[in-house]
Design a protein around this motif. Sequence first.
Motif: not given
Length: 256
Positions: A102-126
Amino acid sequence: MNILILSVMICLGFCLGSFIHCAISRFLPDQTMIQYFKEIIFSRSKCPHCHKKLNILSLIPIFSWLKQRGRCKYCLAIIPIDYLITELIVGIYCLGITYCYNLTVWSIILIFIGLYYALLAIIDFKYLLLPNYLTYPLLLTGLLFAYFDVGLITFYDALFGAIYGYTLLSIPAAVYYLIKKRAGLGGGDIKLLAALGTWLPVTELVNLLLYASIVGITYFIIYKAIVRPIEKNILVPFGSCLLICAYLRLLILSFN
């Protein structure tokens, strides 16, 4: 779920996907924090072939790639399809998180923190690198959200999780260095686990190491068997493994 909300979220995801692709492609290992942030925030997008700066219509996610049929409008060079794929994946990801949580404060945080995790993961992988200027904000925001009671744990649990996470990897890394006289684990991985300790319950950290190790071993076996069977020294991006497992656990715990 309101169809208008879902439509807005998927469009937001397309825009975030474009930004994440930009943040990944413009990262260089030797950049300082100022150089990197300046590059992704203030530098105009341009064609990597003819270096012509792109106008507004050429920057619209999904639409611009399709309208130009995957080619630069100035030099007609092929635009890699990974631009389009990244935008689509992030759009679907935002849609999925909103639909499931659902659209909550926590779900918005989940979206942004997931993208930040992805950024870090791809940089570490490369690059097998986790810059402090990207790891420390993860730790600080984890403490900040915990302080304001937004998330899964309290502030004191987050603070203890950071200390415990740092200790879990720093001691084995120090022992390995004393025995082998060489680093067996990057300092970025140690700081990363400390940062992840501010997001997850402290009881999850040992299991997180176990899950990440399984993912790392699987990666090693597949890489060794298929990609480069002759290569002897294969370095595993353990930070990427930690980030993938940590986010999956974050999603599971948030769903309960």
